[in-house]
Scaffold this motif. Structure first.
Motif, PDB file in Angstrom:
ATOM      1  N   THR A 287       0.836  -1.209   0.000  1.00  7.28           N
ATOM      2  CA  THR A 287       0.000   0.000   0.000  1.00  7.28           C
ATOM      3  C   THR A 287       0.864   1.251   0.000  1.00  7.28           C
ATOM      4  O   THR A 287       0.623   2.198  -0.764  1.00  7.28           O
ATOM      5  CB  THR A 287      -0.924  -0.005   1.235  1.00  7.28           C
ATOM      6  OG1 THR A 287      -1.801  -1.139   1.151  1.00  7.28           O
ATOM      7  CG2 THR A 287      -1.748   1.273   1.308  1.00  7.28           C
TER       8      THR A 287
ATOM      9  N   LEU B  42       0.827   3.820  -3.112  1.00 11.06           N
ATOM     10  CA  LEU B  42       0.396   5.207  -2.904  1.00 11.06           C
ATOM     11  C   LEU B  42       1.525   6.181  -3.269  1.00 11.06           C
ATOM     12  O   LEU B  42       1.281   7.251  -3.821  1.00 11.06           O
ATOM     13  CB  LEU B  42      -0.041   5.421  -1.455  1.00 11.06           C
ATOM     14  CG  LEU B  42      -1.361   4.765  -1.029  1.00 11.06           C
ATOM     15  CD1 LEU B  42      -1.627   5.019   0.451  1.00 11.06           C
ATOM     16  CD2 LEU B  42      -2.531   5.258  -1.853  1.00 11.06           C
TER      17      LEU B  42
ATOM     18  N   LEU C 199       0.552   9.859  -4.018  1.00 15.69           N
ATOM     19  CA  LEU C 199      -0.312  10.131  -2.876  1.00 15.69           C
ATOM     20  C   LEU C 199       0.415  10.022  -1.535  1.00 15.69           C
ATOM     21  O   LEU C 199      -0.154  10.302  -0.491  1.00 15.69           O
ATOM     22  CB  LEU C 199      -1.518   9.180  -2.897  1.00 15.69           C
ATOM     23  CG  LEU C 199      -2.459   9.404  -4.088  1.00 15.69           C
ATOM     24  CD1 LEU C 199      -3.462   8.268  -4.188  1.00 15.69           C
ATOM     25  CD2 LEU C 199      -3.179  10.743  -3.953  1.00 15.69           C
TER      26      LEU C 199
ATOM     27  N   VAL D 151       0.479  11.350   3.713  1.00 15.52           N
ATOM     28  CA  VAL D 151      -0.498  10.888   2.719  1.00 15.52           C
ATOM     29  C   VAL D 151      -1.328  12.088   2.283  1.00 15.52           C
ATOM     30  O   VAL D 151      -1.757  12.900   3.120  1.00 15.52           O
ATOM     31  CB  VAL D 151      -1.422   9.803   3.324  1.00 15.52           C
ATOM     32  CG1 VAL D 151      -2.571   9.483   2.360  1.00 15.52           C
ATOM     33  CG2 VAL D 151      -0.638   8.543   3.634  1.00 15.52           C
TER      34      VAL D 151
ATOM     35  N   ALA E 246      -4.263  13.135   1.985  1.00  9.45           N
ATOM     36  CA  ALA E 246      -5.592  12.720   2.439  1.00  9.45           C
ATOM     37  C   ALA E 246      -6.707  13.453   1.699  1.00  9.45           C
ATOM     38  O   ALA E 246      -7.800  12.914   1.518  1.00  9.45           O
ATOM     39  CB  ALA E 246      -5.717  12.948   3.943  1.00  9.45           C
TER      40      ALA E 246
ATOM     41  N   LYS F 230      -6.992  14.175  -1.458  1.00  6.72           N
ATOM     42  CA  LYS F 230      -7.381  13.456  -2.682  1.00  6.72           C
ATOM     43  C   LYS F 230      -8.074  12.145  -2.350  1.00  6.72           C
ATOM     44  O   LYS F 230      -9.070  11.774  -2.969  1.00  6.72           O
ATOM     45  CB  LYS F 230      -6.147  13.210  -3.556  1.00  6.72           C
ATOM     46  CG  LYS F 230      -5.627  14.460  -4.240  1.00  6.72           C
ATOM     47  CD  LYS F 230      -4.432  14.153  -5.128  1.00  6.72           C
ATOM     48  CE  LYS F 230      -3.907  15.436  -5.779  1.00  6.72           C
ATOM     49  NZ  LYS F 230      -2.654  15.198  -6.527  1.00  6.72           N
ATOM     50  N   LEU F 231      -7.550  11.428  -1.328  1.00  6.12           N
ATOM     51  CA  LEU F 231      -8.166  10.147  -0.960  1.00  6.12           C
ATOM     52  C   LEU F 231      -9.555  10.334  -0.365  1.00  6.12           C
ATOM     53  O   LEU F 231     -10.379   9.418  -0.410  1.00  6.12           O
ATOM     54  CB  LEU F 231      -7.278   9.408   0.040  1.00  6.12           C
ATOM     55  CG  LEU F 231      -6.000   8.767  -0.512  1.00  6.12           C
ATOM     56  CD1 LEU F 231      -5.241   8.085   0.613  1.00  6.12           C
ATOM     57  CD2 LEU F 231      -6.308   7.762  -1.618  1.00  6.12           C
TER      58      LEU F 231
ATOM     59  N   ARG G 157     -10.629   6.330   7.359  1.00  9.93           N
ATOM     60  CA  ARG G 157      -9.399   5.879   6.701  1.00  9.93           C
ATOM     61  C   ARG G 157      -9.600   4.551   5.985  1.00  9.93           C
ATOM     62  O   ARG G 157      -8.984   4.302   4.944  1.00  9.93           O
ATOM     63  CB  ARG G 157      -8.267   5.812   7.728  1.00  9.93           C
ATOM     64  CG  ARG G 157      -7.815   7.222   8.129  1.00  9.93           C
ATOM     65  CD  ARG G 157      -6.929   7.252   9.340  1.00  9.93           C
ATOM     66  NE  ARG G 157      -6.455   8.623   9.579  1.00  9.93           N
ATOM     67  CZ  ARG G 157      -5.780   8.990  10.646  1.00  9.93           C
ATOM     68  NH1 ARG G 157      -5.508   8.104  11.591  1.00  9.93           N
ATOM     69  NH2 ARG G 157      -5.381  10.237  10.792  1.00  9.93           N
TER      70      ARG G 157
ATOM     71  N   MET H   5     -11.142   5.598   2.751  1.00 11.81           N
ATOM     72  CA  MET H   5     -10.159   6.168   1.827  1.00 11.81           C
ATOM     73  C   MET H   5      -9.293   5.077   1.197  1.00 11.81           C
ATOM     74  O   MET H   5      -9.139   5.018  -0.027  1.00 11.81           O
ATOM     75  CB  MET H   5      -9.288   7.193   2.558  1.00 11.81           C
ATOM     76  CG  MET H   5     -10.028   8.457   2.951  1.00 11.81           C
ATOM     77  SD  MET H   5      -8.954   9.799   3.519  1.00 11.81           S
ATOM     78  CE  MET H   5      -8.576   9.289   5.183  1.00 11.81           C
ATOM     79  N   GLN H   6      -8.727   4.215   2.031  1.00 14.15           N
ATOM     80  CA  GLN H   6      -7.843   3.167   1.509  1.00 14.15           C
ATOM     81  C   GLN H   6      -8.625   2.123   0.710  1.00 14.15           C
ATOM     82  O   GLN H   6      -8.183   1.685  -0.352  1.00 14.15           O
ATOM     83  CB  GLN H   6      -7.090   2.484   2.666  1.00 14.15           C
ATOM     84  CG  GLN H   6      -6.183   3.394   3.476  1.00 14.15           C
ATOM     85  CD  GLN H   6      -4.882   3.736   2.774  1.00 14.15           C
ATOM     86  OE1 GLN H   6      -4.890   4.095   1.589  1.00 14.15           O
ATOM     87  NE2 GLN H   6      -3.776   3.645   3.487  1.00 14.15           N
TER      88      GLN H   6
ATOM     89  N   HIS I  44      -9.673   3.508  -2.754  1.00 22.38           N
ATOM     90  CA  HIS I  44      -8.555   3.736  -3.668  1.00 22.38           C
ATOM     91  C   HIS I  44      -7.907   2.421  -4.106  1.00 22.38           C
ATOM     92  O   HIS I  44      -7.586   2.240  -5.290  1.00 22.38           O
ATOM     93  CB  HIS I  44      -7.500   4.629  -3.012  1.00 22.38           C
ATOM     94  CG  HIS I  44      -6.328   4.910  -3.910  1.00 22.38           C
ATOM     95  ND1 HIS I  44      -6.392   5.819  -4.946  1.00 22.38           N
ATOM     96  CD2 HIS I  44      -5.075   4.372  -3.946  1.00 22.38           C
ATOM     97  CE1 HIS I  44      -5.231   5.837  -5.585  1.00 22.38           C
ATOM     98  NE2 HIS I  44      -4.408   4.969  -4.980  1.00 22.38           N
TER      99      HIS I  44
END
Length: 902
Positions: A158, A162, A167, A396, A398, A400-401, A528, A531-532, A535
């Motif tokens: 990850t 990223l 990211l 990160v 964040a 954008k995520l 979170r 987000m993860q 993506h």
């Protein structure tokens, strides 16, 4: 064939036995390859943790859902595991070393990490054992740990992905630095506490002979952190502040350091606050950092005056006097720190403006500072004041995520329950800051980055891949930092199922169906994962997020060790049994509202379990055993048709409550059916009439109770299920959810409800007037309805047994004192001559009413007094309101009782 139950219900005797049976036989995830999946993941508790009351609530709700869906035939998977908890675990092991006069730095990194793994194997399973005591039906065969090899692989991939997507990046920014733990922590791990401090005023001399329009040769600044002036880089004034327009772009010369710094215009300066001028220390204040950037300062040029221990170090320009170097930022262990020395030197040099107070006689006293209560940031684990500190960290992007999760909640792809939390979610996500994910620890996922001699980073899964990027012969050094624990736990819904590999488990069980968590980790963890998950997999991790409240002390206060009001759930289980605690948690959980701890309610639910136990023993003693059918048995008698209809209605209401995630409604639905309809009425109605139809229907109805109650009270229901019949291959945990295949019989419902209404009315009236419950009375009904006449005649034995009415005459009542009761449209007159002393009873009721009236009037006066309501402690006000409501209700009851006597 049923097995006789013991006379008393003993939770401790059955809990350990049944849990071992379920786990040993793989019943938490029975083999159902073709069944529809249902998946939830447990918020992984810290490997250092032990069960607290919040865990008890969180895991009870999850277990209610997973047991419910398992009973409905789903391939129900509850993923379980623990989090490596970087900071918490490293602290535990370091404290152990300190206890033996040892410390981490006596070991190499590898040796220390080995010690942590050793601690984990020996002591890290406490909370998982405790979750078993609560009855949590997790798939322990697939227990996970965030440092497991496959999980670590997912974490590193990850990070690399990223980074390759732009990211994740390295940047010099301010972080929340914990000088005790010597690591960066996130905003969410900072607790703000009001602390008594000071507000100091200084003169900063203007340079080059410049003066203000009023002729002053200095600017006055005020601060709550005088020590940071050693790293000041500017003074800011508001661009519209007329007092300072002439000096914007000019300079001041700082006392002590002699540093020449500019005066900048920035809206951060408030003209209404103090002098309207503020000192700017971009390397030690988050607001000042942004002012500095707007003024054109690069982060790499911002001055840092503290080391990782929060001791003064030399700034890049070398202007901090030697006497300050090595001092702690604050006074510590009786030794003055940088703050005290800065104030002393400014005072000596005439730059400190004293704060003057006057007593009643007009005498003036000078003080170095003005007292202030200051909102001060503390680390939630280190317990010391957080220092904004300028360092190189990994971040990160964040912002954008966060875009995909924001849209997912807006378009309904993800539903947040209760919906009220959406506003908070959007507010945080739409203003999200870069997420600092590096931590200066040894325990955790080490960041997969290597540096060459010039500091250029090469990010890769392995050192060999990084070397290939750098080129042959380039010497690389690995990054010492580890990743924020929340970075890895954000992968929990899919990495636990095998991601990034394409596994059958991942294909079937991701996305999960639901997440249940406390609202306090909405941003730590839930957001979170969104987000993860979105993506990395392209899918939302779950369609529904349920946020529950906190469990508070009985008075509504937050539980804390310092207050001494923490409740131990294991102690409650020891005293009342796991089933009672679980039922309390479910019944009190009302869509995210906080729960007030009430041990009496827990005890009440233990009594509820005992009532069901005794009702089952009664059934057994009358030949009522396990049912042999899923569908409702055939029934001709109204009472049996009625109980079948009650099961149908209870099942439907329970399913609707579970669909709506209304745990309180679900628990209270089954509670009232068991206690009121089945135990209090059905069993009473069928006493003395145990024919085959009734025994068959009663056995079936009891089985439905055990199935519907099982998600809430798994232990007692499994025990009763096993004792009601010989069904070893059909344990309750994997039984079939009720399918009565029957309708509510309207005629039977009206009939039995009429009998219940009459019985209840007679019992209430007797209680109000003071007639013994067992006293037998005669009733008159001058104008019966067709239904009333039919039901009274057909149910005469039951009415005599339950309502203690030996006879009902469909005729006018004789004259004299009487009480009146009603059932449906029918009014009954019950003569009281010779039953009680009418005049004495009237006198008793009148006296009681006068007492309640007097109390109610007094309480009304107190509650109408604004001083009492505003100044008395909340508990006293609440008690007064409750007492007023009680006496008001008593007056109404007593008036009705007097009216009955005529």
């Amino acid at each position: 064939m049923s097995t006789e139950l013991s006379k008393t219900f003993d939770p401790a005797e059955i809990e350990q036995r049944w849990y071992a049976y379920w786990e040993e036989n793989g019943l938490f995830r029975p083999e159902r390859p073709d069944a529809e999946p249902f998946t939830i993941v447990n918020p992984p508790p810290n490997v250092t943790g032990s069960l607290h009351i919040g865990h008890a609530l969180d895991n009870t709700l999850q277990d209610v859902v997973i047991r419910y869906e398992r009973l409905r035939g789903k391939d129900a998977l509850w993923v379980v595991g623990t989090d490596h908890a970087g900071i918490a675990t490293q602290m535990v092991v370091e404290r152990q070393l300190e206890a033996s006069q040892d410390k981490r730095t006596n070991y190499s990194r590898e040796e220390f990490v080995d010690k942590v793994w050793q601690w984990k194997e020996e002591s890290g399973g406490t909370i998982t054992r405790q979750l078993r005591r609560l009855g949590c039906s997790m798939d322990w065969s697939r227990e996970q740990f965030t440092m497991d090899e496959h999980f670590s692989h997912a974490v590193l991939k990850t990070f690399v992905d990223l980074h390759n997507d732009g990211l994740i990046y390295r940047d010099k920014r301010l972080v929340n630095w914990d000088p005790k733990l010597k690591t960066a922590i996130s905003d969410l791990e900072v607790e703000t506490t009001d602390v008594k401090g000071g507000f100091w005023h200084f003169r900063y001399p203007l340079a080059d002979g410049v003066t203000l329009d009023d002729g002053r040769d200095h600017i006055i600044v005020a601060t709550t952190r005088p020590e940071t002036m050693l790293a000041d880089m500017a003074v800011a004034v508001h661009p519209d502040d007329e007092r300072y327009k002439s000096v914007v772009g000019k300079h001041v010369v700082l006392p002590i350091t002699g540093r020449r710094v500019p005066i900048v215009a920035d809206e951060h300066a408030d003209p209404e606050l103090g002098s309207g001028a503020v000192k700017i220390t971009p390397g030690h204040d988050f607001n000042d950092f942004e002012v500095g950037r707007r003024a054109g300062m690069k982060a790499s040029d911002m001055l840092n005056m503290l080391d990782g221990d929060a001791n003064v170090c030399q700034t890049a320009d070398g202007l901090v006097p030697e006497e300050f170097l090595g001092l702690h930022r604050f006074r510590r262990d009786g030794v003055d720190g940088a703050r005290e020395l800065v104030v002393q030197r400014l005072k000596e040099q005439g730059y400190l403006i004293p704060h003057v107070t006057r007593d009643k006689e007009g005498n003036e006293t000078e003080h170095d500072s003005e007292p202030r209560t200051i909102a001060t940031p503390f680390g939630d684990r280190g317990g010391v004041v957080i220092e904004p500190w300028l360092t190189d960290q990994w971040y990160v992007d964040a912002e954008k995520l966060a875009r995909a999760p924001i849209e997912a909640v807006k378009d309904g792809t993800i539903e947040i329950v209760p919906k009220a939390w959406e506003k908070t979610f959007f507010n945080w996500m739409e203003n999200i800051q870069p997420w600092c994910v590096s931590r200066q620890l040894w325990w955790g996922h080490r960041i997969p980055a290597w540096y060459d001699a010039d500091g250029k980073a090469y990010v890769a899964m392995t050192e060999e891949e990084a070397q290939a990027q750098a080129g042959e012969g380039v010497v690389l050094t690995r990054d010492d930092d580890v990743l924020d624990t929340w970075f890895s736990s954000a992968l929990w819904p899919f990495a636990t199922l095998g991601w990034p590999e394409k596994t059958d488990l991942l294909d079937k069980h991701y996305p999960n169906n639901l997440l249940i968590s406390g609202f306090d980790i909405l941003f730590f963890w839930d957001a979170r994962m969104m987000m993860q998950g979105m993506h990395l997999t392209g899918k939302a991790p779950w369609p529904r997020l349920y946020l529950h409240g906190l469990v508070r002390a009985a008075d509504g206060a937050k539980m804390s060790k310092s207050k001494g009001n923490v409740v131990d759930p294991l102690g409650l289980i020891d005293q009342y049994g796991a089933d009672a605690l679980r039922f309390f948690m479910s019944a009190m959980e009302s869509q995210g509202r906080d729960i007030k701890m009430d041990e009496r309610r827990v005890e009440g639910y233990r009594n509820f379990a005992t009532k069901l136990w005794n009702a089952t023993r009664f059934c057994q003693s009358n030949g009522i055993g396990a049912s042999t059918t899923i569908a409702a048995p055939a029934a001709n008698q109204a009472v049996n048709k009625w109980i079948i209809g009650e099961v149908v209605e209870t099942k439907n209401a329970l399913e609707q409550a579970m669909a709506d995630l209304r745990f309180d409604a679900a628990a209270n639905t089954i509670y009232h059916f068991v206690w009121d309809r089945f135990c209090d009425w059905y069993i009473e109605l069928i006493k003395g009439n145990f024919d085959e139809e009734t025994k068959t229907v009663a056995g079936w109805a009891l089985d439905q109770i055990l199935v519907m109650l099982h998600p809430f009270m798994p232990f007692i229901t499994e025990e009763l299920w096993s004792k009601q019949g010989d069904r070893p291959d059909y344990p309750l945990i994997t039984a079939k959810w009720p399918e009565p295949q029957a309708e509510v019989d309207a005629a039977a419902k009206v009939e039995i409800d009429w009998v219940i209404a009459l019985t209840s009315a007679v019992r209430t009236a007797k209680n109000e007037i003071g007639i013994a419950p067992g006293a037998k009375l005669v009733a008159f009904c001058p104008s019966p309805s067709p239904l009333g006449r039919k039901v009274a005649e057909e149910n005469a034995p039951a009415i005599e047994r339950l309502a203690r009415l030996t006879q009902i005459h469909f005729a006018e009542a004789p004259g004299g004192a009487a009480m009146q009761v009603a059932a449906g449209e029918d009014a009954f007159i019950i003569p009281l001559e010779g039953v009680i002393d009418i005049e004495a009873e009237k006198a008793r009721l009148t006296k009681a009413m006068e007492t309640s009236s007097k109390e109610a009037k007094s309480l009304e006066g107190r509650l109408g007094n604004a001083n009492f309501v505003e100044r008395a402690n909340p508990e006293a006000v609440e008690k007064a309101r409750a007492d007023f409501a009680h006496h008001t209700a008593e007056i109404e009851r007593l008036e009705a009782a007097l009216a009955r006597l005529g």
